[in-house]
Write a protein that holds these residues in place. Structure first.
Motif, short mmCIF file in Angstrom:
data_model
loop_
_atom_site.label_atom_id
_atom_site.label_comp_id
_atom_site.label_asym_id
_atom_site.label_seq_id
_atom_site.Cartn_x
_atom_site.Cartn_y
_atom_site.Cartn_z
N SER A 100 22.52 -16.73 -3.99
CA SER A 100 23.28 -15.88 -3.07
C SER A 100 22.70 -15.81 -1.66
N SER A 101 23.52 -16.13 -0.68
CA SER A 101 23.08 -16.02 0.72
C SER A 101 22.97 -14.55 1.13
N LEU A 102 23.77 -13.70 0.50
CA LEU A 102 23.69 -12.26 0.79
C LEU A 102 22.30 -11.74 0.41
N MET A 105 19.91 -12.68 3.10
CA MET A 105 20.06 -11.82 4.29
C MET A 105 19.40 -10.45 4.04
N TYR A 138 32.41 -8.63 8.14
CA TYR A 138 32.15 -8.71 6.69
C TYR A 138 31.52 -7.40 6.22
N VAL A 183 29.59 -14.43 11.77
CA VAL A 183 30.18 -15.41 10.83
C VAL A 183 30.91 -16.39 11.74
N ASN A 188 34.95 -13.99 8.50
CA ASN A 188 35.46 -13.00 7.56
C ASN A 188 35.70 -11.71 8.34
N ASP A 217 25.67 -16.34 9.76
CA ASP A 217 26.12 -16.47 8.37
C ASP A 217 27.25 -17.51 8.31
N ALA A 219 28.87 -19.01 6.13
CA ALA A 219 29.38 -19.06 4.74
C ALA A 219 30.53 -20.04 4.57
N TYR A 220 31.29 -20.27 5.67
CA TYR A 220 32.50 -21.11 5.54
C TYR A 220 32.37 -22.41 6.34
N SER A 253 25.79 -20.91 1.36
CA SER A 253 25.57 -21.08 -0.08
C SER A 253 26.68 -21.95 -0.66
N SER A 255 28.44 -20.85 -3.13
CA SER A 255 29.26 -19.90 -3.91
C SER A 255 30.73 -20.30 -3.94
N LYS A 256 31.20 -20.90 -2.84
CA LYS A 256 32.61 -21.32 -2.80
C LYS A 256 32.71 -22.83 -2.71
#
Ligand code: PLP
Length: 420
Positions: A100-102, A105, A138, A183, A188, A217, A219-220, A253, A255-256
Protein backbone atom coordinates in the motif's frame (compact mmCIF):
# COMPACT_ATOMS: atom_id res chain seq x y z
CA UNK A 1 -32.34 20.11 -19.42
CA UNK A 2 -31.88 23.86 -19.48
CA UNK A 3 -31.17 26.07 -16.49
CA UNK A 4 -33.43 25.37 -13.56
CA UNK A 5 -33.37 28.98 -12.52
CA UNK A 6 -35.27 29.91 -15.70
CA UNK A 7 -38.34 27.79 -14.83
CA UNK A 8 -41.44 29.37 -13.31
CA UNK A 9 -42.43 28.19 -9.79
CA UNK A 10 -45.41 26.29 -11.25
CA UNK A 11 -43.25 24.52 -13.86
CA UNK A 12 -40.78 23.57 -11.14
CA UNK A 13 -43.50 22.18 -8.93
CA UNK A 14 -44.83 20.05 -11.79
CA UNK A 15 -41.38 18.74 -12.67
CA UNK A 16 -40.62 17.99 -9.03
CA UNK A 17 -43.82 15.89 -8.82
CA UNK A 18 -42.77 13.97 -11.94
CA UNK A 19 -39.28 13.31 -10.60
CA UNK A 20 -40.64 12.17 -7.25
CA UNK A 21 -42.78 9.62 -9.08
CA UNK A 22 -39.72 8.39 -11.04
CA UNK A 23 -37.78 8.23 -7.78
CA UNK A 24 -40.45 6.04 -6.20
CA UNK A 25 -40.27 3.63 -9.16
CA UNK A 26 -36.48 3.46 -8.99
CA UNK A 27 -36.62 2.76 -5.26
CA UNK A 28 -39.02 -0.10 -5.84
CA UNK A 29 -36.43 -1.87 -8.01
CA UNK A 30 -34.47 -2.61 -4.80
CA UNK A 31 -31.09 -2.61 -6.60
CA UNK A 32 -27.95 -1.82 -4.59
CA UNK A 33 -24.94 -0.22 -6.25
CA UNK A 34 -21.80 0.83 -4.38
CA UNK A 35 -19.84 3.65 -5.98
CA UNK A 36 -18.12 4.86 -2.83
CA UNK A 37 -14.49 3.90 -3.46
CA UNK A 38 -12.13 3.54 -6.40
CA UNK A 39 -11.81 -0.21 -6.39
CA UNK A 40 -10.98 -2.43 -9.36
CA UNK A 41 -13.90 -4.61 -10.47
CA UNK A 42 -13.78 -8.41 -10.24
CA UNK A 43 -13.21 -8.56 -14.00
CA UNK A 44 -10.13 -6.34 -13.62
CA UNK A 45 -8.76 -8.40 -10.74
CA UNK A 46 -8.93 -11.50 -12.96
CA UNK A 47 -6.33 -9.92 -15.28
CA UNK A 48 -3.54 -10.62 -12.77
CA UNK A 49 -4.61 -14.15 -11.86
CA UNK A 50 -1.97 -15.77 -14.13
CA UNK A 51 0.61 -14.24 -11.76
CA UNK A 52 -0.66 -16.45 -8.94
CA UNK A 53 -1.11 -19.50 -11.14
CA UNK A 54 2.45 -19.30 -12.44
CA UNK A 55 4.00 -18.28 -9.09
CA UNK A 56 5.25 -21.77 -8.25
CA UNK A 57 7.45 -21.75 -11.34
CA UNK A 58 9.09 -18.38 -10.76
CA UNK A 59 12.78 -18.19 -9.86
CA UNK A 60 13.07 -16.87 -6.32
CA UNK A 61 16.87 -16.86 -6.30
CA UNK A 62 17.97 -13.30 -6.97
CA UNK A 63 21.48 -11.81 -7.36
CA UNK A 64 21.36 -10.93 -3.66
CA UNK A 65 20.31 -14.42 -2.55
CA UNK A 66 17.08 -16.24 -1.88
CA UNK A 67 14.08 -13.92 -2.03
CA UNK A 68 12.19 -16.31 0.25
CA UNK A 69 14.65 -15.51 3.01
CA UNK A 70 15.55 -12.40 5.06
CA UNK A 71 17.39 -9.40 3.60
CA UNK A 72 17.12 -6.47 1.15
CA UNK A 73 15.21 -3.88 3.17
CA UNK A 74 14.84 -1.62 0.12
CA UNK A 75 13.18 -4.38 -1.93
CA UNK A 76 14.67 -6.73 -4.50
CA UNK A 77 16.85 -5.20 -7.20
CA UNK A 78 14.60 -6.19 -10.11
CA UNK A 79 11.55 -4.63 -8.42
CA UNK A 80 13.50 -1.41 -7.76
CA UNK A 81 14.53 -1.41 -11.41
CA UNK A 82 10.98 -1.96 -12.60
CA UNK A 83 9.65 0.97 -10.54
CA UNK A 84 12.67 3.08 -11.56
CA UNK A 85 11.61 2.54 -15.18
CA UNK A 86 8.00 3.48 -14.37
CA UNK A 87 8.99 6.55 -12.33
CA UNK A 88 11.78 7.46 -14.79
CA UNK A 89 14.42 7.69 -12.05
CA UNK A 90 17.49 5.63 -11.05
CA UNK A 91 16.97 2.39 -9.12
CA UNK A 92 18.96 3.64 -6.09
CA UNK A 93 16.32 6.37 -5.83
CA UNK A 94 13.58 3.77 -5.27
CA UNK A 95 12.43 1.71 -2.30
CA UNK A 96 9.89 -1.04 -2.96
CA UNK A 97 7.52 -1.78 -0.10
CA UNK A 98 4.55 -4.02 0.58
CA UNK A 99 1.02 -3.57 -0.76
CA UNK A 100 0.00 0.00 0.00
CA UNK A 101 1.28 3.44 -1.00
CA UNK A 102 -1.06 4.95 1.60
CA UNK A 103 0.88 3.03 4.21
CA UNK A 104 4.15 4.52 2.90
CA UNK A 105 2.69 8.03 3.05
CA UNK A 106 1.48 7.47 6.60
CA UNK A 107 4.94 6.19 7.60
CA UNK A 108 6.69 9.13 5.95
CA UNK A 109 4.55 11.55 7.94
CA UNK A 110 5.01 9.54 11.12
CA UNK A 111 8.80 9.45 10.68
CA UNK A 112 8.84 13.22 10.12
CA UNK A 113 6.65 13.81 13.17
CA UNK A 114 8.66 11.57 15.45
CA UNK A 115 12.24 11.84 14.16
CA UNK A 116 12.32 14.84 11.83
CA UNK A 117 13.41 14.96 8.21
CA UNK A 118 17.12 14.57 7.36
CA UNK A 119 18.24 15.50 10.87
CA UNK A 120 15.73 18.36 11.24
CA UNK A 121 13.57 19.05 14.30
CA UNK A 122 10.84 16.40 14.75
CA UNK A 123 7.62 17.99 13.57
CA UNK A 124 5.77 16.99 16.73
CA UNK A 125 8.13 19.25 18.72
CA UNK A 126 6.84 22.26 16.79
CA UNK A 127 3.92 24.36 17.86
CA UNK A 128 2.15 23.91 14.53
CA UNK A 129 2.53 21.81 11.41
CA UNK A 130 0.50 22.64 8.32
CA UNK A 131 -0.06 20.84 5.03
CA UNK A 132 -1.34 22.27 1.79
CA UNK A 133 -4.33 20.28 0.60
CA UNK A 134 -5.54 20.90 -2.94
CA UNK A 135 -9.29 20.28 -2.95
CA UNK A 136 -11.35 18.58 -4.13
CA UNK A 137 -8.77 15.94 -3.25
CA UNK A 138 -8.17 12.47 -1.86
CA UNK A 139 -9.96 11.97 1.46
CA UNK A 140 -7.32 9.59 2.83
CA UNK A 141 -4.60 12.25 2.52
CA UNK A 142 -6.74 14.48 4.69
CA UNK A 143 -7.32 11.64 7.16
CA UNK A 144 -3.55 11.24 7.62
CA UNK A 145 -3.30 14.93 8.52
CA UNK A 146 -6.22 14.71 10.92
CA UNK A 147 -4.69 11.65 12.54
CA UNK A 148 -1.46 13.53 13.31
CA UNK A 149 -3.10 16.84 14.22
CA UNK A 150 -1.63 18.54 11.16
CA UNK A 151 -3.52 21.69 10.19
CA UNK A 152 -4.85 21.52 6.65
CA UNK A 153 -4.88 24.53 4.36
CA UNK A 154 -7.35 24.12 1.52
CA UNK A 155 -6.12 25.32 -1.86
CA UNK A 156 -8.46 25.24 -4.88
CA UNK A 157 -7.74 22.52 -7.41
CA UNK A 158 -7.92 23.78 -10.99
CA UNK A 159 -7.85 22.02 -14.35
CA UNK A 160 -4.05 22.21 -14.57
CA UNK A 161 -3.31 21.53 -10.90
CA UNK A 162 -3.52 23.46 -7.62
CA UNK A 163 -3.80 27.25 -7.51
CA UNK A 164 -0.05 27.86 -7.65
CA UNK A 165 -0.19 31.58 -6.80
CA UNK A 166 -1.67 30.63 -3.46
CA UNK A 167 0.67 27.65 -2.98
CA UNK A 168 3.77 29.80 -3.61
CA UNK A 169 2.54 32.45 -1.21
CA UNK A 170 1.82 29.95 1.57
CA UNK A 171 4.97 27.86 1.16
CA UNK A 172 7.41 30.74 0.95
CA UNK A 173 6.04 32.78 3.87
CA UNK A 174 5.19 30.25 6.54
CA UNK A 175 7.79 27.97 8.11
CA UNK A 176 5.09 25.81 9.67
CA UNK A 177 3.94 24.71 6.20
CA UNK A 178 5.75 21.37 6.01
CA UNK A 179 3.96 19.41 3.35
CA UNK A 180 1.73 19.38 0.33
CA UNK A 181 -0.41 16.59 -1.10
CA UNK A 182 -0.45 16.19 -4.88
CA UNK A 183 -2.11 13.63 -7.14
CA UNK A 184 -0.47 14.96 -10.29
CA UNK A 185 -1.93 12.64 -12.91
CA UNK A 186 -5.65 11.82 -13.22
CA UNK A 187 -6.14 13.41 -9.85
CA UNK A 188 -8.56 11.96 -7.32
CA UNK A 189 -11.36 13.00 -7.83
CA UNK A 190 -11.24 15.56 -10.68
CA UNK A 191 -9.05 13.60 -13.11
CA UNK A 192 -6.92 16.71 -13.70
CA UNK A 193 -3.37 16.29 -14.97
CA UNK A 194 -0.87 18.86 -13.71
CA UNK A 195 0.43 20.99 -16.59
CA UNK A 196 4.18 21.27 -17.30
CA UNK A 197 4.02 24.81 -15.94
CA UNK A 198 2.44 23.66 -12.67
CA UNK A 199 5.02 20.90 -12.24
CA UNK A 200 7.80 23.41 -12.90
CA UNK A 201 6.36 25.87 -10.37
CA UNK A 202 6.16 23.12 -7.72
CA UNK A 203 9.71 21.99 -8.47
CA UNK A 204 10.91 25.58 -8.08
CA UNK A 205 9.06 26.42 -4.86
CA UNK A 206 11.05 28.43 -2.33
CA UNK A 207 9.87 26.87 0.93
CA UNK A 208 10.41 28.80 4.16
CA UNK A 209 10.72 25.37 5.86
CA UNK A 210 13.90 23.60 4.81
CA UNK A 211 12.21 20.27 5.58
CA UNK A 212 9.14 20.97 3.43
CA UNK A 213 8.06 17.87 1.50
CA UNK A 214 5.84 17.33 -1.54
CA UNK A 215 3.91 14.05 -1.46
CA UNK A 216 3.70 13.35 -5.19
CA UNK A 217 1.09 10.60 -5.06
CA UNK A 218 1.27 9.28 -8.61
CA UNK A 219 -1.34 6.58 -7.96
CA UNK A 220 -2.68 6.83 -11.53
CA UNK A 221 0.57 7.16 -13.45
CA UNK A 222 -0.25 4.30 -15.87
CA UNK A 223 -4.03 4.47 -15.63
CA UNK A 224 -5.05 6.21 -18.84
CA UNK A 225 -8.39 5.24 -20.39
CA UNK A 226 -7.23 5.92 -23.95
CA UNK A 227 -4.26 4.91 -26.10
CA UNK A 228 -2.67 8.36 -26.05
CA UNK A 229 -1.97 8.62 -22.37
CA UNK A 230 -1.36 12.11 -20.92
CA UNK A 231 2.29 12.81 -20.23
CA UNK A 232 3.25 14.19 -16.83
CA UNK A 233 6.51 16.09 -16.59
CA UNK A 234 9.14 14.31 -14.51
CA UNK A 235 9.42 16.49 -11.40
CA UNK A 236 12.81 15.04 -10.40
CA UNK A 237 14.37 16.22 -13.68
CA UNK A 238 13.47 19.72 -12.50
CA UNK A 239 14.17 19.52 -8.75
CA UNK A 240 17.66 18.13 -9.40
CA UNK A 241 18.55 21.47 -10.97
CA UNK A 242 17.42 23.42 -7.88
CA UNK A 243 17.94 23.48 -4.09
CA UNK A 244 14.91 21.20 -3.85
CA UNK A 245 16.68 17.91 -4.71
CA UNK A 246 15.30 16.31 -1.52
CA UNK A 247 11.85 17.92 -1.58
CA UNK A 248 9.76 15.29 -3.37
CA UNK A 249 8.47 11.88 -2.32
CA UNK A 250 6.84 10.14 -5.28
CA UNK A 251 4.51 7.24 -4.51
CA UNK A 252 2.70 4.59 -6.50
CA UNK A 253 1.48 1.04 -6.16
CA UNK A 254 0.13 -1.86 -8.17
CA UNK A 255 -3.20 -1.74 -6.27
CA UNK A 256 -4.97 -0.95 -9.55
CA UNK A 257 -2.60 -2.94 -11.75
CA UNK A 258 -2.64 -6.33 -10.00
CA UNK A 259 -4.41 -6.67 -6.64
CA UNK A 260 -5.67 -3.81 -4.44
CA UNK A 261 -3.75 -3.70 -1.18
CA UNK A 262 -2.05 -6.99 -2.07
CA UNK A 263 0.33 -5.77 -4.71
CA UNK A 264 3.57 -3.86 -4.22
CA UNK A 265 4.03 -0.16 -3.54
CA UNK A 266 7.05 2.04 -4.13
CA UNK A 267 8.65 5.34 -3.26
CA UNK A 268 10.97 7.40 -5.47
CA UNK A 269 13.00 10.15 -3.89
CA UNK A 270 16.57 11.47 -3.73
CA UNK A 271 19.32 8.95 -2.86
CA UNK A 272 19.93 11.06 0.30
CA UNK A 273 16.31 10.63 1.40
CA UNK A 274 16.46 6.92 0.54
CA UNK A 275 19.49 6.44 2.80
CA UNK A 276 17.85 8.40 5.62
CA UNK A 277 14.59 6.45 5.37
CA UNK A 278 16.33 3.07 5.27
CA UNK A 279 18.08 3.99 8.53
CA UNK A 280 14.69 4.67 10.09
CA UNK A 281 13.05 1.59 8.58
CA UNK A 282 15.81 -0.65 9.95
CA UNK A 283 14.15 -0.67 13.37
CA UNK A 284 10.80 -1.65 11.92
CA UNK A 285 11.38 -4.43 9.47
CA UNK A 286 14.02 -6.79 8.06
CA UNK A 287 12.60 -6.79 4.56
CA UNK A 288 9.33 -6.36 2.66
CA UNK A 289 7.42 -9.29 1.15
CA UNK A 290 10.02 -10.19 -1.48
CA UNK A 291 8.17 -13.31 -2.64
CA UNK A 292 5.37 -11.01 -3.77
CA UNK A 293 7.94 -8.71 -5.40
CA UNK A 294 9.40 -11.63 -7.41
CA UNK A 295 5.89 -12.56 -8.52
CA UNK A 296 5.15 -9.00 -9.57
CA UNK A 297 8.39 -8.54 -11.49
CA UNK A 298 7.78 -11.80 -13.37
CA UNK A 299 4.24 -10.82 -14.22
CA UNK A 300 4.70 -7.12 -14.94
CA UNK A 301 8.18 -7.45 -16.55
CA UNK A 302 8.75 -3.89 -17.82
CA UNK A 303 7.02 -0.58 -18.63
CA UNK A 304 5.79 -1.71 -22.06
CA UNK A 305 4.21 -4.80 -20.58
CA UNK A 306 2.65 -2.75 -17.75
CA UNK A 307 1.14 -0.52 -20.45
CA UNK A 308 -0.23 -3.60 -22.23
CA UNK A 309 -1.81 -4.84 -18.98
CA UNK A 310 -3.23 -1.39 -18.28
CA UNK A 311 -4.85 -1.30 -21.71
CA UNK A 312 -6.82 -4.40 -20.65
CA UNK A 313 -7.99 -2.48 -17.56
CA UNK A 314 -8.82 0.53 -19.70
CA UNK A 315 -10.98 -1.62 -22.01
CA UNK A 316 -13.09 -2.59 -18.99
CA UNK A 317 -13.23 0.88 -17.42
CA UNK A 318 -13.67 3.08 -20.49
CA UNK A 319 -17.29 2.09 -21.35
CA UNK A 320 -18.34 2.88 -17.76
CA UNK A 321 -16.81 6.36 -17.84
CA UNK A 322 -18.25 6.97 -21.31
CA UNK A 323 -21.73 5.85 -20.27
CA UNK A 324 -21.65 8.25 -17.32
CA UNK A 325 -20.44 11.11 -19.55
CA UNK A 326 -23.12 10.49 -22.20
CA UNK A 327 -25.93 10.24 -19.69
CA UNK A 328 -24.87 13.32 -17.71
CA UNK A 329 -24.55 15.29 -20.94
CA UNK A 330 -28.03 14.19 -22.05
CA UNK A 331 -29.53 15.17 -18.71
CA UNK A 332 -27.59 18.32 -17.86
CA UNK A 333 -25.73 19.37 -20.99
CA UNK A 334 -27.28 22.86 -20.97
CA UNK A 335 -27.63 23.24 -17.24
CA UNK A 336 -25.28 25.72 -15.55
CA UNK A 337 -26.01 24.28 -12.10
CA UNK A 338 -24.53 20.84 -12.81
CA UNK A 339 -20.88 20.43 -13.80
CA UNK A 340 -18.69 17.38 -13.96
CA UNK A 341 -15.20 16.32 -15.01
CA UNK A 342 -14.46 14.20 -18.08
CA UNK A 343 -11.22 12.48 -17.10
CA UNK A 344 -9.02 10.64 -19.56
CA UNK A 345 -7.76 8.32 -16.86
CA UNK A 346 -7.83 7.43 -13.19
CA UNK A 347 -10.76 6.11 -11.22
CA UNK A 348 -13.11 9.00 -10.59
CA UNK A 349 -15.48 11.57 -11.98
CA UNK A 350 -15.98 14.71 -9.94
CA UNK A 351 -19.52 16.11 -10.00
CA UNK A 352 -20.57 19.54 -8.76
CA UNK A 353 -24.16 20.40 -7.95
CA UNK A 354 -24.18 23.70 -6.12
CA UNK A 355 -25.58 23.57 -2.58
CA UNK A 356 -27.10 20.15 -3.23
CA UNK A 357 -24.37 17.54 -2.74
CA UNK A 358 -25.54 16.29 0.67
CA UNK A 359 -29.15 16.06 -0.50
CA UNK A 360 -28.20 14.24 -3.73
CA UNK A 361 -26.03 11.69 -1.90
CA UNK A 362 -28.78 11.10 0.68
CA UNK A 363 -31.47 10.66 -1.97
CA UNK A 364 -29.29 8.28 -3.99
CA UNK A 365 -28.58 6.20 -0.89
CA UNK A 366 -32.34 5.99 -0.24
CA UNK A 367 -32.74 4.47 -3.71
CA UNK A 368 -29.88 2.00 -3.20
CA UNK A 369 -26.94 3.86 -4.79
CA UNK A 370 -24.08 4.70 -2.47
CA UNK A 371 -21.60 7.51 -3.10
CA UNK A 372 -18.76 8.70 -0.85
CA UNK A 373 -20.19 11.05 1.79
CA UNK A 374 -20.62 14.58 0.48
CA UNK A 375 -17.80 16.76 1.76
CA UNK A 376 -15.24 13.92 1.85
CA UNK A 377 -13.20 15.51 -0.92
CA UNK A 378 -12.44 18.53 1.30
CA UNK A 379 -10.26 18.87 4.42
CA UNK A 380 -12.35 18.57 7.59
CA UNK A 381 -15.27 17.52 5.30
CA UNK A 382 -15.77 21.23 4.69
CA UNK A 383 -17.13 21.75 1.22
CA UNK A 384 -18.37 25.29 1.81
CA UNK A 385 -20.63 25.31 -1.23
CA UNK A 386 -21.91 21.76 -0.56
CA UNK A 387 -21.29 20.94 -4.22
CA UNK A 388 -18.84 18.14 -4.76
CA UNK A 389 -19.68 14.46 -5.21
CA UNK A 390 -17.04 11.87 -6.09
CA UNK A 391 -18.25 9.16 -8.45
CA UNK A 392 -16.30 5.90 -8.67
CA UNK A 393 -17.57 4.02 -11.73
CA UNK A 394 -15.14 1.07 -11.64
CA UNK A 395 -16.98 -1.60 -9.63
CA UNK A 396 -20.57 -1.70 -10.99
CA UNK A 397 -21.40 -3.57 -14.20
CA UNK A 398 -22.68 -1.48 -17.12
CA UNK A 399 -26.26 -2.51 -16.30
CA UNK A 400 -25.77 -1.47 -12.65
CA UNK A 401 -24.20 1.78 -13.83
CA UNK A 402 -27.23 2.47 -15.97
CA UNK A 403 -29.48 2.11 -12.93
CA UNK A 404 -27.11 4.14 -10.73
CA UNK A 405 -27.11 6.97 -13.27
CA UNK A 406 -30.94 6.91 -13.46
CA UNK A 407 -30.96 7.37 -9.71
CA UNK A 408 -28.25 10.04 -9.76
CA UNK A 409 -29.96 12.08 -12.47
CA UNK A 410 -33.31 11.84 -10.70
CA UNK A 411 -31.76 12.75 -7.33
CA UNK A 412 -30.02 15.80 -8.81
CA UNK A 413 -33.24 17.03 -10.41
CA UNK A 414 -35.21 16.59 -7.19
CA UNK A 415 -32.53 18.41 -5.18
CA UNK A 416 -32.42 21.28 -7.66
CA UNK A 417 -36.21 21.68 -7.81
CA UNK A 418 -36.46 21.52 -4.02
CA UNK A 419 -33.73 24.13 -3.64
CA UNK A 420 -35.71 26.64 -5.64
C1 PLP B 1 -4.68 9.18 -4.98
C2 PLP B 1 -4.63 7.86 -4.31
N1 PLP B 1 -3.53 7.51 -3.63
C3 PLP B 1 -3.44 6.32 -2.99
C4 PLP B 1 -4.48 5.43 -3.03
C5 PLP B 1 -4.34 4.15 -2.26
O1 PLP B 1 -3.33 3.41 -2.84
P1 PLP B 1 -2.76 2.10 -2.16
O2 PLP B 1 -3.71 1.01 -2.44
O3 PLP B 1 -1.45 1.92 -2.85
O4 PLP B 1 -2.58 2.36 -0.69
C6 PLP B 1 -5.65 5.75 -3.74
C7 PLP B 1 -6.79 4.83 -3.76
O5 PLP B 1 -7.86 5.10 -4.19
C8 PLP B 1 -5.72 6.99 -4.39
O6 PLP B 1 -6.80 7.36 -5.07
Amino acid sequence: MSNYGELTPVQREELLCEELKTFKKLKKKCISVDMTRGRPSKEQLEIAMPMLKEAGGYNYITEAGDARNYGELAGIKSARELFAELFEVKSDEVIVFDGSSLDIMYNLVQFAMQFGVLGGVPWNKLEKVKFICPAPGYDRHFSICENFGIEMITVPMKEDGPDMNLVELLVSNDESVKGMWCVPKYSNPTGAVYSDKTVARIANLKPAAKDFRVFWDNAYMVHGLYANDDKLKNIFDLTKKTDNANMVYELASTSKITFAGSGVAALATSAENVADLLKKMFFKQINPNKVNQVMHVNFLKNKDNVKRIMSLHADILRPKFELLETRLKDAFGDCQEVKWSTPKGGYFVSLDVKECAKRVVALAAEAGVKFTAAGSTYPYMQDDSDSNIRIAPSVPSLAEMDFAIDVLVCAIKIALFEKR
